[in-house]
Write a protein that holds these residues in place. Structure first.
Motif, mmCIF file in Angstrom:
data_model
loop_
_atom_site.group_PDB
_atom_site.id
_atom_site.type_symbol
_atom_site.label_atom_id
_atom_site.label_comp_id
_atom_site.label_asym_id
_atom_site.label_seq_id
_atom_site.Cartn_x
_atom_site.Cartn_y
_atom_site.Cartn_z
ATOM 1 N N THR B 21 -6.414 49.046 -3.281
ATOM 2 C CA THR B 21 -5.427 48.676 -4.302
ATOM 3 C C THR B 21 -5.716 47.259 -4.828
ATOM 4 O O THR B 21 -5.767 47.036 -6.039
ATOM 5 N N ALA B 22 -5.934 46.324 -3.887
ATOM 6 C CA ALA B 22 -6.199 44.935 -4.284
ATOM 7 C C ALA B 22 -7.472 44.863 -5.140
ATOM 8 O O ALA B 22 -7.500 44.187 -6.176
ATOM 9 N N ASN B 23 -8.495 45.581 -4.724
ATOM 10 C CA ASN B 23 -9.770 45.500 -5.428
ATOM 11 C C ASN B 23 -9.739 46.183 -6.789
ATOM 12 O O ASN B 23 -10.338 45.692 -7.744
ATOM 13 N N LEU B 24 -9.038 47.304 -6.883
ATOM 14 C CA LEU B 24 -8.923 47.956 -8.193
ATOM 15 C C LEU B 24 -8.082 47.089 -9.119
ATOM 16 O O LEU B 24 -8.361 47.006 -10.315
ATOM 17 N N GLU B 207 -19.849 44.315 5.137
ATOM 18 C CA GLU B 207 -19.200 43.184 5.814
ATOM 19 C C GLU B 207 -18.519 42.242 4.829
ATOM 20 O O GLU B 207 -17.583 41.518 5.183
ATOM 21 N N ALA B 208 -18.991 42.262 3.595
ATOM 22 C CA ALA B 208 -18.411 41.372 2.579
ATOM 23 C C ALA B 208 -16.919 41.636 2.379
ATOM 24 O O ALA B 208 -16.173 40.740 1.988
ATOM 25 N N VAL B 209 -16.478 42.889 2.670
ATOM 26 C CA VAL B 209 -15.062 43.220 2.495
ATOM 27 C C VAL B 209 -14.211 42.398 3.470
ATOM 28 O O VAL B 209 -13.216 41.793 3.077
ATOM 29 N N LEU B 210 -14.610 42.376 4.722
ATOM 30 C CA LEU B 210 -13.849 41.618 5.728
ATOM 31 C C LEU B 210 -13.905 40.123 5.438
ATOM 32 O O LEU B 210 -12.886 39.421 5.523
ATOM 33 N N VAL B 211 -15.076 39.646 5.065
ATOM 34 C CA VAL B 211 -15.216 38.219 4.752
ATOM 35 C C VAL B 211 -14.290 37.848 3.594
ATOM 36 O O VAL B 211 -13.558 36.851 3.648
ATOM 37 N N ALA B 212 -14.286 38.684 2.560
ATOM 38 C CA ALA B 212 -13.440 38.418 1.392
ATOM 39 C C ALA B 212 -11.969 38.446 1.777
ATOM 40 O O ALA B 212 -11.183 37.589 1.364
ATOM 41 N N THR B 213 -11.594 39.443 2.591
ATOM 42 C CA THR B 213 -10.199 39.560 3.017
ATOM 43 C C THR B 213 -9.795 38.363 3.873
ATOM 44 O O THR B 213 -8.667 37.878 3.786
ATOM 45 N N ASN B 214 -10.716 37.854 4.686
ATOM 46 C CA ASN B 214 -10.433 36.643 5.463
ATOM 47 C C ASN B 214 -10.015 35.496 4.560
ATOM 48 O O ASN B 214 -9.129 34.708 4.890
ATOM 49 N N HIS B 215 -10.655 35.410 3.398
ATOM 50 C CA HIS B 215 -10.349 34.318 2.459
ATOM 51 C C HIS B 215 -9.164 34.642 1.541
ATOM 52 O O HIS B 215 -8.708 33.784 0.799
ATOM 53 N N GLY B 216 -8.729 35.896 1.552
ATOM 54 C CA GLY B 216 -7.672 36.291 0.629
ATOM 55 C C GLY B 216 -8.156 36.417 -0.806
ATOM 56 O O GLY B 216 -7.405 36.200 -1.758
ATOM 57 N N VAL B 217 -9.434 36.768 -0.944
ATOM 58 C CA VAL B 217 -10.018 36.975 -2.276
ATOM 59 C C VAL B 217 -10.681 38.351 -2.273
ATOM 60 O O VAL B 217 -11.706 38.526 -1.626
ATOM 61 N N PRO B 218 -10.094 39.341 -2.958
ATOM 62 C CA PRO B 218 -10.684 40.684 -2.907
ATOM 63 C C PRO B 218 -12.167 40.698 -3.287
ATOM 64 O O PRO B 218 -12.611 39.943 -4.151
#
Lengths: 86, 268
Positions: B21-24, B207-218
């Motif tokens: 949802t966040a990414n779309l 892995e980029a998904v988790l890294v991005a989510t860690n930063h709060g940036v989809p």
């Protein structure tokens, strides 16, 4: 799974297992008929049919199948071996 | 302007509804469209942290439903994209605080002013799910290539059709191409054959998904990642563009086979 696959040497085909198990479980899910319910249905069916004709209870098979878009309940009901009349 | 309402749902938890949802939302808003993301997971709020907006919440969706604030007051503007908004879920209430009629009424209020309304459904098939699909024009079912997730997706597809919200489109998430190649993961073709549904996107494990989510940036903010590109492609397909499906395994045959399947599905 053969011996080689078990020890991690052969080619594993676990995705094939997953697909076959999913297809089977979804046939039951979609019909809303669990394998247990089918057993109960089989017992009822045997009782009803036995009123009219002698059947071989142990060989009766009820299966859910799917062809194209329709699901089908298939019953295989062998009759008891004919007794020879003298 | 009349918004299209898209609900993202799955049945099973943890397959990627909130991430999708966040990414779309980000991907659609990046093309210049105006987007409102609604977190319908009342009691288990999470879309806010995935979008990195958790520190800006004043009012939530239940406050709107119960008349404590206006709809606009509960809308939080994204930090980077001016046309992207979040309506957060309440954290201290449960699903019964909202009804399907509330969802329809409040999304109708937004329809005339935005291009897209994305609804992040909770897991399960109960009230929260019913709320989430009530106003939907399009339902996206997200699943992973594992037996439990696919089984739940099948159940959800059946419920969506019963509610006349079907047929829905499938997002296959967290695919590991090397496992598919060696026969240890269900492939796209297997899952489409089992579920008999149209595909709208394949997202590789990244892995980029988790890294991005860690930063709060989809992750879709970043065109450099494979998952980010996959979400951007789904957004383009939602917009009606014909975007070829990603060749995850680097072989030409893959995309060709999927395209053929889609065409066969469309004619059948």
């Amino acid at each position: 799974m053969n011996f080689l696959e078990k020890v991690g040497l052969g080619k594993s085909r676990s995705a094939k297992d997953a697909k076959e198990r999913l297809q089977l479980v979804l046939i039951h899910d979609r019909a809303g008929l669990s394998p247990g319910r089918i057993e109960a249905l089989k017992d009822d069916l045997i009782d009803v049919i036995s009123k009219h004709v002698e059947i071989d209870r142990d060989l009766v098979e009820i299966t859910l199948t799917k062809d194209r878009d329709r699901q089908r309940l298939v019953a295989d009901i062998p009759l008891a071996p004919p007794r020879r009349r003298r | 302007m009349s918004a299209k309402i898209v609900t993202i749902t799955s049945g099973k938890g943890g397959v990627g509804k909130t991430t999708a949802t966040a990414n779309l939302g980000v991907a659609l808003a990046s093309t210049g469209a105006s987007v409102v993301c609604i977190d319908a997971d009342i009691g288990l709020r999470n879309l806010d942290v995935v979008m990195g907006l958790e520190n800006r919440i004043v009012y939530d969706f239940v406050d709107v439903v119960e008349g404590r604030c206006k709809l606009r007051q509960a809308m939080i503007r994204d930090k980077r994209l001016e046309q992207l908004y979040l309506i957060p879920a309440a954290q201290t209430r449960d699903k019964t605080a909202v009804s399907p009629q509330d969802m329809i009424r409040l999304t109708d209020e937004l329809r005339s002013e935005y291009d897209w309304i994305l609804i992040d459904s909770p897991a399960g098939i109960e009230r929260g799910f019913r709320n989430a699909i009530a106003p939907a024009d399009i339902v996206l079912i997200i699943t992973n290539p594992e037996v439990s997730a696919v089984r739940d997706a099948d159940r959800i597809i059946g419920l969506i059709e019963a509610e006349e919200k079907g047929p829905g489109k499938l997002i296959l998430n967290r695919v590991k191409p090397e496992m598919v190649r060696r026969g240890d993961m269900l492939g796209t073709e297997d899952i489409l054959e089992i579920l008999a549904i149209d595909l709208i996107g394949i997202v590789p494990e990244d892995e980029a998904v988790l890294v991005a989510t860690n930063h709060g940036v989809p992750v879709a903010s970043d065109t450099g990642s494979r998952a980010g590109r996959a979400f951007q492609n789904i957004a383009r397909r939602l917009n009606g563009e014909e975007v070829p499906f990603e060749s995850l395994d680097g072989r030409d045959g893959f995309f060709g086979r999927i395209t053929r399947m889609m065409k066969a599905g469309g004619e059948g």
